[in-house]
Write an enzyme that holds these catalytic residues in place. Structure first.
Site, PDB file in Angstrom:
ATOM      1  N   ASP A 223       0.825  -1.196   0.000  1.00  0.00           N
ATOM      2  CA  ASP A 223       0.000   0.000   0.000  1.00  0.00           C
ATOM      3  C   ASP A 223       0.870   1.261   0.000  1.00  0.00           C
ATOM      4  O   ASP A 223       1.898   1.321   0.698  1.00  0.00           O
ATOM      5  CB  ASP A 223      -0.887  -0.025   1.252  1.00  0.00           C
ATOM      6  CG  ASP A 223      -1.928   1.058   1.269  1.00  0.00           C
ATOM      7  OD1 ASP A 223      -2.719   1.120   0.313  1.00  0.00           O
ATOM      8  OD2 ASP A 223      -1.961   1.828   2.246  1.00  0.00           O
ATOM      9  N   GLU A 283       1.851  -0.374  -5.064  1.00  0.00           N
ATOM     10  CA  GLU A 283       0.898   0.684  -5.338  1.00  0.00           C
ATOM     11  C   GLU A 283       1.679   1.991  -5.227  1.00  0.00           C
ATOM     12  O   GLU A 283       1.916   2.500  -4.138  1.00  0.00           O
ATOM     13  CB  GLU A 283      -0.259   0.692  -4.338  1.00  0.00           C
ATOM     14  CG  GLU A 283      -1.301   1.749  -4.700  1.00  0.00           C
ATOM     15  CD  GLU A 283      -2.114   2.251  -3.514  1.00  0.00           C
ATOM     16  OE1 GLU A 283      -3.231   2.740  -3.743  1.00  0.00           O
ATOM     17  OE2 GLU A 283      -1.627   2.189  -2.376  1.00  0.00           O
TER      18      GLU A 283
END
Length: 562
Positions: A223, A283
């Site tokens: 993330d 990401e």
């Protein structure tokens, strides 16, 4: 337009014959709370997901990525982690995960889990210890606590804004009951940012990674991988505007070069495991593309989502440019390109492509916003998917896109749960619309998502006709289209193929020859007029019906054997 001879120019070489699984895999994202509910409380869970693994096997994907299921107060749907080594009771138990992993492996499906390293929950033991210990303590050094400005420290340390809206700083009440220091949270107030300059933080995450690798996961989706390292001077920044043209690395909080040292240490740990090879997918919302390629050097990430492709306008020129540029910069570091069109953070591409071409995509859609053209959106979405799956590299599919699900664009404010909606006082609708529980059975309670009929977010009426059982074995359904596309992609080795851009067509056509197991024409017509396939081409799959004369109408994609 009629084309008899295909003129083309090579833009990508064929991948090596022994390419690792992840270089050409199709990976399916499960957002656990919305996938399948096993206990009837209206929230998806691991037992529910386990029961649907045969469906994913039949879809033809190679691996599954699970969004977070860790112990969490769920302020941001699990991206606020209180314990990285345990499963939240909302989703089941660690034993439930191990059972799911065993079943997935038996079906030949690899399992990737989410890792959230930029921040913890404010209920994490470390943050609670930091609050109790007070200013200047070792416990606070693991986060980014700072004194405020002004005579009484009443002003935040700088002007940084939260991604979710509002300031990125919150002031705490000290153990003696007085207002005290401020802590940084680039996201929600309940997501304090970690200090990645601290050796304990680095050691802790290596141990967390090892914990899950030892249990057999195939890797991690990381993330906000571009956010861990901040300029330690924490200067003010004036770049909080949409479409900022400057490189992301110019900011004091995004895409700093120091992140790469962290990821090299993680890659070394992953490389110590094999059979299967373990991977990381970043990401990383960064620009320009050359910055993104730095995350994909051979000693860092294996994959990084191609958000430039996801964000690309539905224009032929734009698509050709982003595909060529992506392949060029990633090939320069011998990296695969990882294509994606939807995920849990953006309006589903079925809805997004039903909006006017050109304006920036919205952060959620509400009932009072301009509504997508549902028929046009699905037509373009299927064409975009066939283009994506026809490109060399890996690809990610977000749960429900194989059913053609749109966003729920009429959610009332009182049921919305995305912190973006709350922190912007409804100005930004946020991501709830793309996170609606899936429809499995058109006639059952909650459309088969939950036996009790409970759902944590309401399903729109149009989901009934799109339920999985209503599309199973139905010729022309979106589900059968996805199954056929994924199967053909594997059979024709499109993920490993070379790519040549076809230049014979006009400006409104995107066309390539993918040199996988055999040459495959991948063509999308974005123009108003139909275009003809070359003489002798045999259609393998089309995203929509062809014209009676066999030509390709607007907003339609085709794979053809040459």
């Amino acid at each position: 337009m009629t084309v008899t001879v295909l003129d083309s120019r090579p833009i990508h070489a064929r991948d090596r014959a022994d390419a690792s699984w992840w270089r050409h895999a199709v990976i399916y994202q499960i957002y656990p709370r919305s996938f399948a509910d096993g206990d009837g409380n209206g929230i998806g869970d691991l037992p529910g997901a386990r029961s649907r693994l045969p469906y994913l096997k039949a879809l033809g994907v190679d691996a599954i990525w699970f969004s977070p299921f860790y112990r969490s107060p769920q302020a941001d749907a699990g991206y606020d982690v209180a314990d990285y080594r345990d499963v939240d009771s909302l989703f089941g138990t660690l034993a439930d995960f191990e059972d799911l992993l065993s079943d997935a492996n038996a079906l030949g499906l690899k399992v990737i889990v989410d890792l959230v390293p930029n921040h913890t929950s404010d209920e994490h033991a470390w943050f609670q210890a930091a609050l109790a210990a007070g200013p200047g303590s070792p416990e606070r050094e693991r986060y980014l606590f700072r004194d405020g400005k002004g005579a009484a420290g009443q002003t935040p340390p700088n002007n940084w804004k939260s991604v979710f809206g509002g300031p990125a700083w919150t002031r705490v009440i000290e153990p003696d009951g007085t207002p005290g220091q401020w802590y940084l949270h680039l996201f929600d107030v309940k997501q304090p940012d970690l200090n990645w300059e601290h050796p304990q933080v680095r050691a802790e995450f290596l141990d967390i990674i090892d914990f899950w690798l030892a249990r057999g996961v195939a890797g991690f989706r990381v993330d906000v991988a571009n956010a861990l390292v901040k300029d330690q001077q924490l200067p003010d920044w004036d770049g909080f505007v949409d479409d900022d043209p400057r490189p992301t690395s110019d900011s004091p909080m995004w895409d700093k070069d120091g992140v790469h040292e962290i990821y090299r240490s993680w890659r070394a740990l992953l490389n110590s495991y094999d059979n299967p090879e373990r991977i990381m997918c970043a990401e990383s919302w960064v620009n320009p593309p050359e910055r993104g390629a730095l995350y994909l050097r051979e000693d860092e990430f294996h994959q990084a989502f191609n958000f430039d492709f996801l964000e690309c306008a539905w224009r032929a020129r734009d698509l050709r440019d982003v595909i060529a540029k992506s392949l060029h910069v990633n090939d320069a570091v011998d990296a695969t390109t990882t294509w994606v069109l939807s995920n849990h953070d953006v309006v589903r591409h079925t809805s997004r492509l039903g909006l006017p071409v050109g304006p920036r995509r919205p952060n959620g859609i509400g009932a009072d916003d301009p509504q997508p053209d549902a028929r046009l959106g699905l037509r373009r979405a299927k064409a975009a998917t066939l283009l994506m799956l026809g490109l060399p590299g890996s690809a990610y599919i977000y749960q429900g896109e194989e059913l053609g699900l749109p966003d729920h664009t009429a959610l009332p404010g009182e049921v919305r749960q995305d912190p973006t909606f709350m922190r912007t006082e409804g100005k930004e609708k946020g991501r709830d619309g793309c996170r609606i529980p899936l429809p499995w059975n058109a006639t059952q309670p909650a459309l088969g998502f939950s036996a009790t009929g409970r759902t944590w977010l309401p399903q729109p009426p149009e989901y009934a006709a799109l339920a999985a059982d209503a599309q199973e074995d139905v010729a022309g359904s979106t589900l059968e289209f996805y199954r056929a596309a994924i199967g053909l992609r594997r059979d024709r080795a499109l993920g490993l193929g070379s790519l040549a851009e076809v230049t014979s067509y006009g400006a409104d056509v995107v066309a390539y020859v993918n040199g996988g197991a055999a040459d495959t024409l991948v063509l999308v017509n974005l123009g108003a007029d139909s275009v003809s396939l070359p003489d002798g081409a045999q259609v393998l799959l089309s995203s929509d019906a062809l014209s009676p004369d066999g030509s390709v109408p607007t907003d339609t994609a085709v794979w053809a054997r040459l």
